[in-house]
Design an enzyme around this catalytic site. Structure first.
Site, PDB file in Angstrom:
ATOM      1  N   ASP A   1      -5.933  -3.635  -2.272  1.00  0.00           N
ATOM      2  CA  ASP A   1      -4.853  -3.339  -1.280  1.00  0.00           C
ATOM      3  C   ASP A   1      -4.297  -4.725  -1.018  1.00  0.00           C
ATOM      4  OD1 ASP A   1      -3.394  -2.354   1.133  1.00  0.00           O
ATOM      5  OD2 ASP A   1      -4.673  -0.598   0.707  1.00  0.00           O
TER       6      ASP A   1
ATOM      7  N   SER B   1       0.827  -1.145   0.173  1.00  0.00           N
ATOM      8  CA  SER B   1      -0.034  -0.073   0.022  1.00  0.00           C
ATOM      9  C   SER B   1       0.805   1.138  -0.113  1.00  0.00           C
ATOM     10  CB  SER B   1      -0.921   0.033   1.225  1.00  0.00           C
ATOM     11  OG  SER B   1      -1.893   0.770   1.060  1.00  0.00           O
TER      12      SER B   1
END
Length: 731
Positions: free
Chosen positions: A209, A62
């Site tokens: 993610d 991320s």
């Protein structure tokens, strides 16, 4: 013999020292996810560089993938820090490019609601929704800017520092470790928070993610052949109970819980000799990107506190300088684009990419121009995302590949909107509008637009827009409209009658866009019938039915950054209409209306000027076609359209200041302001109102929101009487 021994020490000493430094351990840096909290990683890198600690490999998730990927590709820490602090995050979290880059058809669509909730309608009449609130188009271009040149190397082992990014395969929940690919695209995939960002499609897989499966990828870094790990765990930002009161809060808390669970498993994989650093971010929000400087400082402090545990990893200044020199990034200034190719375009004619290709093919790479062209194309509204990569075919040559992913929920779009206006004195207008737009009916980009509004004012509009060519952009556009609106008649300050005005219009425009899509001109015949029907009050004007067919011309120049609360740009509109007896018109007059508006931003302050001019050139027009004054921002303090005349001039100076920010995509901000207004009418209906100059002013609060513009204002006429206004959208 003594001198030989001294010579031996002089030779062996430096060689022994170099041999010792050459055998320093391979350090793997693990950077966890955490949204805005991830800016702390920049502070970590700053202090690691100060301590002269070399990094042999980086694995990130991320925001850790964003910072780690940029640093691994050769972006200096100082540039990383500057970019994260200077970024306009509010703008990055809005997919649409600046309004000035939109095509004219998007800037001034007839019947388009101010509040635009859109769903897709595909060719088989199935409905579909976007896969995320945001696609992340601007963020991906931002990442391309950040790692400029890094996109040339699709093998992450060949970056200055080997790199791995972690994402989650949305189809089966499996872990995906990216060791190659287009770096900006991979970084974007790793940070695609489900529900907020649309998944990123790479090689027929959808990725979101990586924090869902491996927020602290210790094991991934270990596989890169490192001797020890420095792991930076940002922790989870759990929401307090009072903020878990809606769907968004519950979703954010759920992701935090899932993330923390896999982090605990990763922490158990740390070995003796590995170093764990946990910056004390406390309740620093994962969405607080505007305070990147604060997070960076916290990251610095955490590493300085851990300095005693890191000291043995430090190199000498000379050895560290040599290591840094070995990581130098290859310059891209002289990269020449041999050719450019477009992938993914199916419904959309790929010829619309020709200007972009002409700007790049056979020339040195111009990333600024490339990004401008991509934003212009994305502003058409046809694409879910447009990204690019460069396939190197030589040391200074490459092929530009454009990946244009069309909106999977198109090519038809169904929008819903609402509007409401009240002056709390009997003038209340509301409407619920639905708009259907079908795009790319043919290879030239034909479109069909239909809208309908229900409420106390009715409206139906349909138009077929057919370009005759892609360049130059000429078009023809037949249209039909029926509307039934309310017109109030005033005698002085008193409303004495209310009429329903029904218009039936159909016409054919021939036109072209001008000046790189910043302006449009339309010409054509207009056939129109207007009927008036007394609703309430005195029959002061009588019921009538008029044939008003003739010739129409329209010009529009628009560079405003927002249609309703602009802060920059200009808009100039000119409308000319002339009913002609040759078309069967019952009356003849020439009606010209000009409207100019210009805005200038001064920090949080904005100055807006308005000017409107109208004339019938000495001829009498039906009352419903005369130029109106009165109402909010149109001689505030008076009733809406209280005065009408055959000649009109109006000017206003408006000031407003942003007093609060709204988090995108909820809106841009809340504003407080005031206006000074002056208007004059001539050739009025004598028994209704006097032709004279009048003054108005207002104080107001306004908000630029997802629902459209929202205003609450107090208007003051020249007599000092006050009128309150509330407006939502554009009824």
């Amino acid at each position: 013999m003594r001198w030989m021994f001294v010579l031996f020490l002089l030779l062996v000493g430096p060689l022994g020292s170099r041999a010792q430094e050459a055998s320093y351990p391979r350090i793997g840096l693990v950077l966890s996810g955490g949204g805005a909290r991830g800016a702390a990683h920049v502070g970590v890198l700053k202090v690691l560089e100060e301590m002269r600690i070399p990094i042999a490999a980086i694995a990130g998730t991320s925001m850790g993938a964003l910072v780690g990927g940029a640093y691994a590709s050769g972006v200096p820490v100082k540039r990383l820090e500057k970019v994260l602090q200077a970024a306009d995050w509010d703008d990055l979290f809005v997919d649409d490019p600046p309004r000035a880059n939109w095509p004219m058809r998007r800037k001034d669509p007839v019947g388009q609601p101010a509040w635009d909730f859109t769903i897709g309608m595909q060719q088989d009449w199935n409905f579909s929704l976007p896969s995320g609130v945001l696609v992340g188009q601007k963020i991906e271009l931002f990442l391309s800017d950040l790692v400029e040149g890094g996109e040339l190397n699709t093998d992450f082992d060949r970056l200055p520092i080997p790199f791995r990014a972690v994402a989650t395969d949305l189809e089966d929940g499996s872990l995906k470790v990216f060791s190659r690919g287009a770096l900006p695209e991979v970084m974007r995939a790793s940070m695609s928070v489900p529900g907020v960002f649309a998944p990123v499609e790479i090689d027929d897989h959808l990725y979101v993610d990586g924090g869902l499966v491996r927020n602290l990828p210790v094991d991934i870094a270990r596989r890169m052949g490192v001797d020890l790990i420095i792991a930076i765990n940002l922790g989870s930002s759990y929401l307090p109970r009072e903020k878990i009161q809606n769907v968004l809060g519950v979703m954010e808390q759920m992701i935090a819980i899932l993330t923390e669970q896999n982090v605990q498993r990763s922490l158990q994989q740390l070995r003796p000799g590995d170093i764990l650093i946990e910056p004390e971010l406390g309740d620093f929000s994962a969405s607080d990107f505007k305070n990147a400087a604060k997070a960076i400082a916290i990251g610095e402090a955490a590493v300085r506190e851990a300095a005693p545990r890191l000291a043995h990893l430090s190199l000498s200044p000379a050895a560290y300088a040599a290591w840094k020199a070995s990581l130098s990034k290859s310059p891209t200034e002289n990269l020449r684009i041999q050719q450019a190719r477009v992938k993914g375009s199916q419904r959309v004619n790929p010829k619309i990419f020709q200007p972009l290709i002409a700007h790049q093919a056979g020339k040195p790479l111009d990333t600024e121009q490339l990004h401008r062209d991509i934003q212009r194309l994305y502003g058409r509204g046809d694409f879910q995302r447009i990204n690019y990569r460069i396939e190197s075919s030589g040391k200074h040559e490459g092929t530009l590949i454009l990946d244009a992913q069309e909106k999977p929920w198109g090519p038809g779009y169904l929008s819903f909107g609402l509007g409401f206006h009240s002056d709390f004195s009997g003038d209340n207008r509301f409407g619920l509008r639905s708009t259907y737009q079908r795009t790319w009916l043919n290879r030239l980009g034909g479109e069909w637009l239909t809208s309908a509004q229900l409420g106390n004012e009715l409206d139906f509009y349909t138009e077929f827009y057919q370009p005759l060519s892609l360049d130059p952009p000429f078009f023809v556009s037949p249209y039909f409209q029926f509307s039934d609106r309310t017109l109030s008649v005033f005698a002085g300050p008193q409303r004495i009658a209310r009429y329903d005005i029904a218009r039936t219009r159909f016409g054919l425009d021939v036109g072209s866009t001008l000046f790189d899509e910043r302006a449009e001109i339309r010409l054509g015949p207009l056939f129109q019938k207007v009927s008036t029907d007394l609703d309430t009050g005195m029959p002061s004007l009588g019921n009538r039915s008029d044939q008003l067919s003739g010739f129409r011309a329209h010009f529009l120049w628009d560079t405003l950054d927002d249609r309703y609360i602009p802060r920059e740009g200009m808009r100039l509109a000119a409308d000319f209409f002339s009913p002609q007896s040759a078309f069967g018109a019952d009356a003849h007059y020439n009606r010209l209306f000009l409207h100019w508006m210009g805005a200038k931003r001064l920090g949080k302050h904005t100055i807006l000027g308005r000017l409107r001019l109208g004339s019938s050139f000495g001829e009498y027009m039906p009352y419903y076609d005369q130029f109106p004054l009165g109402g909010f921002f149109n001689l505030s303090g008076y009733s809406r359209d209280q005065f009408r005349g055959n000649r009109m001039a109006f000017g206003a100076l408006v000031y407003y200041q942003k007093i609060a920010d709204l988090t995108p995509p909820l809106g841009r901000g809340i504003y407080a302001g005031a206006s000074l207004e002056l208007g004059t009418l001539r050739d009025t209906v004598d028994f209704l109102s006097e032709g004279k100059t009048r003054f108005g002013s207002s104080l107001f609060l306004g908000a630029d929101t997802w629902l459209g513009p929202v205003f609450f204002g107090l208007g003051f006429g020249e007599s000092g009487d006050a009128t309150a206004y509330f407006q939502l959208g554009n009824p």
